[in-house]
Design a protein around this motif. Sequence first.
Motif, PDB file in Angstrom:
ATOM      1  N   UNK A   1       0.834  -1.212   0.000  1.00 44.87           N
ATOM      2  CA  UNK A   1       0.000   0.000   0.000  1.00 44.87           C
ATOM      3  C   UNK A   1       0.867   1.261   0.000  1.00 44.87           C
ATOM      4  N   UNK A   2       1.878   1.245   0.829  1.00 41.39           N
ATOM      5  CA  UNK A   2       2.762   2.411   0.929  1.00 41.39           C
ATOM      6  C   UNK A   2       3.512   2.629  -0.383  1.00 41.39           C
ATOM      7  N   UNK A   3       4.018   1.548  -0.963  1.00 44.02           N
ATOM      8  CA  UNK A   3       4.740   1.649  -2.236  1.00 44.02           C
ATOM      9  C   UNK A   3       3.836   2.160  -3.359  1.00 44.02           C
ATOM     10  N   UNK A   4       2.599   1.652  -3.423  1.00 45.60           N
ATOM     11  CA  UNK A   4       1.664   2.097  -4.453  1.00 45.60           C
ATOM     12  C   UNK A   4       1.338   3.579  -4.294  1.00 45.60           C
ATOM     13  N   UNK A   5       1.127   4.006  -3.072  1.00 46.15           N
ATOM     14  CA  UNK A   5       0.840   5.407  -2.802  1.00 46.15           C
ATOM     15  C   UNK A   5       1.985   6.301  -3.300  1.00 46.15           C
ATOM     16  N   UNK A   6       3.200   5.889  -3.012  1.00 46.59           N
ATOM     17  CA  UNK A   6       4.368   6.671  -3.455  1.00 46.59           C
ATOM     18  C   UNK A   6       4.505   6.651  -4.970  1.00 46.59           C
ATOM     19  N   UNK A   7       4.333   5.465  -5.565  1.00 45.44           N
ATOM     20  CA  UNK A   7       4.491   5.328  -7.012  1.00 45.44           C
ATOM     21  C   UNK A   7       3.480   6.169  -7.774  1.00 45.44           C
ATOM     22  N   UNK A   8       2.238   6.198  -7.292  1.00 45.35           N
ATOM     23  CA  UNK A   8       1.182   6.958  -7.963  1.00 45.35           C
ATOM     24  C   UNK A   8       1.072   8.400  -7.474  1.00 45.35           C
ATOM     25  N   UNK A   9       1.827   8.738  -6.431  1.00 43.65           N
ATOM     26  CA  UNK A   9       1.749  10.065  -5.799  1.00 43.65           C
ATOM     27  C   UNK A   9       0.315  10.380  -5.376  1.00 43.65           C
ATOM     28  N   UNK A  10      -0.301   9.392  -4.721  1.00 46.44           N
ATOM     29  CA  UNK A  10      -1.669   9.524  -4.240  1.00 46.44           C
ATOM     30  C   UNK A  10      -1.682   9.210  -2.741  1.00 46.44           C
ATOM     31  N   UNK A  11      -2.332  10.054  -1.937  1.00 46.81           N
ATOM     32  CA  UNK A  11      -2.394   9.770  -0.494  1.00 46.81           C
ATOM     33  C   UNK A  11      -3.292   8.568  -0.190  1.00 46.81           C
ATOM     34  N   UNK A  12      -3.098   7.999   0.993  1.00 53.43           N
ATOM     35  CA  UNK A  12      -3.922   6.885   1.464  1.00 53.43           C
ATOM     36  C   UNK A  12      -4.718   7.334   2.681  1.00 53.43           C
ATOM     37  N   UNK A  13      -5.995   6.993   2.691  1.00 49.75           N
ATOM     38  CA  UNK A  13      -6.822   7.199   3.867  1.00 49.75           C
ATOM     39  C   UNK A  13      -7.019   5.837   4.530  1.00 49.75           C
ATOM     40  N   UNK A  14      -6.596   5.722   5.770  1.00 49.99           N
ATOM     41  CA  UNK A  14      -6.804   4.477   6.507  1.00 49.99           C
ATOM     42  C   UNK A  14      -8.008   4.653   7.429  1.00 49.99           C
ATOM     43  N   UNK A  15      -9.044   3.856   7.189  1.00 51.03           N
ATOM     44  CA  UNK A  15     -10.307   3.961   7.919  1.00 51.03           C
ATOM     45  C   UNK A  15     -10.230   3.145   9.212  1.00 51.03           C
ATOM     46  N   UNK A  16     -10.709   3.743  10.295  1.00 51.07           N
ATOM     47  CA  UNK A  16     -10.704   3.084  11.597  1.00 51.07           C
ATOM     48  C   UNK A  16     -11.621   1.865  11.596  1.00 51.07           C
ATOM     49  N   UNK A  17     -11.225   0.832  12.329  1.00 50.94           N
ATOM     50  CA  UNK A  17     -12.015  -0.396  12.404  1.00 50.94           C
ATOM     51  C   UNK A  17     -13.419  -0.145  12.941  1.00 50.94           C
ATOM     52  N   UNK A  18     -13.551   0.761  13.898  1.00 50.94           N
ATOM     53  CA  UNK A  18     -14.872   1.063  14.460  1.00 50.94           C
ATOM     54  C   UNK A  18     -15.826   1.582  13.382  1.00 50.94           C
ATOM     55  N   UNK A  19     -15.316   2.414  12.483  1.00 50.36           N
ATOM     56  CA  UNK A  19     -16.152   2.929  11.396  1.00 50.36           C
ATOM     57  C   UNK A  19     -16.545   1.804  10.440  1.00 50.36           C
TER      58      UNK A  19
END
Length: 89
Positions: free
Chosen positions: A14-32
């Motif tokens: 996930x981290x590598x893909x985010x960097x490669x595409x220059x797109x941020x990642x939103x990590x959603x909380x388990x409770x949500x």
Amino acid sequence: MLSSAEIKKDEKGMIDLSKKLSIPINFVELDKLKLFESPDIQKSEFVKSKFGIYGVCEPSALITAGFDSKLIYKKTSYDGVTVAIACEK
């Protein structure tokens, strides 16, 4: 924007893909994710047994896309990776 469950925040792919595409990642909380309901998501007993939630990619995509969003690409798995795409209406 990329999106996934907070339990995947340290996944190298996930981290590598985010960097490669220059797109941020939103990590959603388990409770949500546990509280999220939509007739559009496909529930997975496998994911429920591993993480205590019925899904990761579809609910994460819908939550990140925002209120009244919709799936435009339902979850699809390939080589151990599952992807879904949502957009705001």
